[in-house]
Design a protein around this motif. Sequence first.
Motif, PDB file in Angstrom:
ATOM      1  N   CYS A   1      59.572  46.217  86.373  1.00 34.22           N
ATOM      2  CA  CYS A   1      59.134  45.187  87.322  1.00 34.22           C
ATOM      3  C   CYS A   1      58.346  44.121  86.574  1.00 34.22           C
ATOM      4  O   CYS A   1      58.346  42.948  86.957  1.00 34.22           O
ATOM      5  CB  CYS A   1      58.242  45.790  88.408  1.00 34.22           C
ATOM      6  SG  CYS A   1      58.952  47.208  89.246  1.00 34.22           S
TER       7      CYS A   1
ATOM      8  N   CYS B   1      59.318  40.450  85.303  1.00 34.35           N
ATOM      9  CA  CYS B   1      59.162  39.223  86.079  1.00 34.35           C
ATOM     10  C   CYS B   1      57.800  39.099  86.745  1.00 34.35           C
ATOM     11  O   CYS B   1      57.540  38.093  87.389  1.00 34.35           O
ATOM     12  CB  CYS B   1      60.221  39.162  87.175  1.00 34.35           C
ATOM     13  SG  CYS B   1      61.900  39.254  86.567  1.00 34.35           S
ATOM     14  N   HIS B   2      56.984  40.130  86.651  1.00 36.87           N
ATOM     15  CA  HIS B   2      55.711  40.082  87.375  1.00 36.87           C
ATOM     16  C   HIS B   2      54.508  40.330  86.481  1.00 36.87           C
ATOM     17  O   HIS B   2      54.561  41.174  85.588  1.00 36.87           O
ATOM     18  CB  HIS B   2      55.699  41.136  88.487  1.00 36.87           C
ATOM     19  CG  HIS B   2      56.663  40.847  89.591  1.00 36.87           C
ATOM     20  ND1 HIS B   2      56.504  39.783  90.452  1.00 36.87           N
ATOM     21  CD2 HIS B   2      57.806  41.469  89.968  1.00 36.87           C
ATOM     22  CE1 HIS B   2      57.501  39.764  91.312  1.00 36.87           C
ATOM     23  NE2 HIS B   2      58.319  40.777  91.041  1.00 36.87           N
TER      24      HIS B   2
ATOM     25  N   ALA C   1      58.071  34.757  98.116  1.00 37.63           N
ATOM     26  CA  ALA C   1      56.683  34.591  97.686  1.00 37.63           C
ATOM     27  C   ALA C   1      56.296  33.122  97.823  1.00 37.63           C
ATOM     28  O   ALA C   1      57.095  32.228  97.523  1.00 37.63           O
ATOM     29  CB  ALA C   1      56.538  35.049  96.236  1.00 37.63           C
TER      30      ALA C   1
ATOM     31  N   MET D   1      64.946  38.391  92.660  1.00 33.95           N
ATOM     32  CA  MET D   1      64.536  39.773  92.432  1.00 33.95           C
ATOM     33  C   MET D   1      65.716  40.712  92.692  1.00 33.95           C
ATOM     34  O   MET D   1      66.385  40.621  93.708  1.00 33.95           O
ATOM     35  CB  MET D   1      63.381  40.121  93.367  1.00 33.95           C
ATOM     36  CG  MET D   1      62.947  41.532  93.227  1.00 33.95           C
ATOM     37  SD  MET D   1      61.268  41.724  93.784  1.00 33.95           S
ATOM     38  CE  MET D   1      61.315  43.431  94.230  1.00 33.95           C
TER      39      MET D   1
HETATM   40  C1  HEC Z   1      64.409  39.693  87.528  1.00 31.76           C
HETATM   41  C2  HEC Z   1      63.073  39.423  88.007  1.00 31.76           C
HETATM   42  C3  HEC Z   1      62.365  40.408  88.903  1.00 31.76           C
HETATM   43  C4  HEC Z   1      62.189  41.761  88.735  1.00 31.76           C
HETATM   44  C5  HEC Z   1      62.723  42.631  87.616  1.00 31.76           C
HETATM   45  C6  HEC Z   1      61.375  42.202  89.858  1.00 31.76           C
HETATM   46  N1  HEC Z   1      61.054  41.155  90.660  1.00 31.76           N
HETATM   47 FE1  HEC Z   1      59.781  41.185  92.246  1.00 31.76          FE
HETATM   48  N2  HEC Z   1      60.111  39.210  92.559  1.00 31.76           N
HETATM   49  C7  HEC Z   1      60.896  38.398  91.745  1.00 31.76           C
HETATM   50  C8  HEC Z   1      60.893  37.056  92.280  1.00 31.76           C
HETATM   51  C9  HEC Z   1      61.658  35.855  91.675  1.00 31.76           C
HETATM   52  C10 HEC Z   1      60.073  37.075  93.432  1.00 31.76           C
HETATM   53  C11 HEC Z   1      59.737  35.885  94.336  1.00 31.76           C
HETATM   54  C12 HEC Z   1      60.796  35.711  95.404  1.00 31.76           C
HETATM   55  C13 HEC Z   1      60.625  36.731  96.486  1.00 31.76           C
HETATM   56  O1  HEC Z   1      59.576  36.722  97.149  1.00 31.76           O
HETATM   57  O2  HEC Z   1      61.532  37.562  96.636  1.00 31.76           O
HETATM   58  C14 HEC Z   1      59.595  38.443  93.564  1.00 31.76           C
HETATM   59  C15 HEC Z   1      58.728  38.874  94.563  1.00 31.76           C
HETATM   60  C16 HEC Z   1      58.149  40.128  94.618  1.00 31.76           C
HETATM   61  C17 HEC Z   1      57.134  40.526  95.567  1.00 31.76           C
HETATM   62  C18 HEC Z   1      56.531  39.646  96.661  1.00 31.76           C
HETATM   63  C19 HEC Z   1      55.423  38.803  96.096  1.00 31.76           C
HETATM   64  C20 HEC Z   1      54.759  37.913  97.135  1.00 31.76           C
HETATM   65  O3  HEC Z   1      53.716  37.321  96.798  1.00 31.76           O
HETATM   66  O4  HEC Z   1      55.259  37.788  98.257  1.00 31.76           O
HETATM   67  C21 HEC Z   1      56.825  41.835  95.297  1.00 31.76           C
HETATM   68  C22 HEC Z   1      55.800  42.701  96.010  1.00 31.76           C
HETATM   69  C23 HEC Z   1      57.662  42.255  94.192  1.00 31.76           C
HETATM   70  N3  HEC Z   1      58.447  41.180  93.794  1.00 31.76           N
HETATM   71  C24 HEC Z   1      57.657  43.522  93.620  1.00 31.76           C
HETATM   72  C25 HEC Z   1      58.525  43.921  92.620  1.00 31.76           C
HETATM   73  C26 HEC Z   1      58.639  45.300  92.147  1.00 31.76           C
HETATM   74  C27 HEC Z   1      57.836  46.460  92.692  1.00 31.76           C
HETATM   75  C28 HEC Z   1      59.596  45.305  91.175  1.00 31.76           C
HETATM   76  C29 HEC Z   1      60.144  46.481  90.419  1.00 31.76           C
HETATM   77  C30 HEC Z   1      60.639  47.586  91.198  1.00 31.76           C
HETATM   78  C31 HEC Z   1      60.060  43.921  91.002  1.00 31.76           C
HETATM   79  N4  HEC Z   1      59.399  43.129  91.920  1.00 31.76           N
HETATM   80  C32 HEC Z   1      60.992  43.515  90.063  1.00 31.76           C
HETATM   81  C33 HEC Z   1      61.565  38.753  90.611  1.00 31.76           C
HETATM   82  C34 HEC Z   1      61.637  40.038  90.115  1.00 31.76           C
END
Ligand code: HEC
Length: 150
Positions: A49, A52-53, A98, A114
């Motif tokens: 995760c 990207c975070h 987000a 994501m």
């Molecule tokens: C390839 C990139 C990528 C990966 C790997 C990824 N994410 Fe994300 N994530 C994003 C992006 C881009 C957003 C913003 C768009 C959205 O809200 O969906 C996001 C949004 C989120 C949010 C919401 C944040 C908000 O402020 O609303 C959460 C919670 C989150 N991710 C958790 C996770 C977790 C837990 C994992 C692993 C299991 C993960 N992400 C893996 C790209 C990724």
Amino acid sequence: MLRKTTTILVLAALAGLGACEADRMSEKGFSLPEGNALNGKEAFIYMHCHECHTIAGEELPTLALADPPYIALGGKVTRVKTYGELVTAIINPSHKLAKGYPVDTVTNGGLSKMPLYNGYMTVQELIDIVAFLQPHYDVYVPQYEYRIYP
Ligand code: HEC
């Protein structure tokens, strides 16, 4: 008389059915058991995760191949991030994007960049990841400066 009673009964049954239809998509009654934040951190790293975070106040291993849209998780927010919202953000990322990022940075063809983990993330891992993330959100009340004109 009998006919009238039957009609009333049928109508009542239909009204009942209508109510069921409306409630079917309700989030009422949804509640997760308590998670284990330490296991959640492990799962977070295991699933990459952090490709990207970033997380406010957490040291995460750096990934050599990172090509980030670094989306910050946790930190100061003006309103409680509920576990319902966090669960939704993970299992249905495109539902609500987000805030505070250009659409192009966070989406591709209208969908969140994501990836979907639903096919292999266990429910336990989901619960633990949410338990790990939630305490990183720090709710604060914005302080405004008021100027009083005489
Ligand atoms: C390839 C990139 C990528 C990966 C790997 C990824 N994410 Fe994300 N994530 C994003 C992006 C881009 C957003 C913003 C768009 C959205 O809200 O969906 C996001 C949004 C989120 C949010 C919401 C944040 C908000 O402020 O609303 C959460 C919670 C989150 N991710 C958790 C996770 C977790 C837990 C994992 C692993 C299991 C993960 N992400 C893996 C790209 C990724």
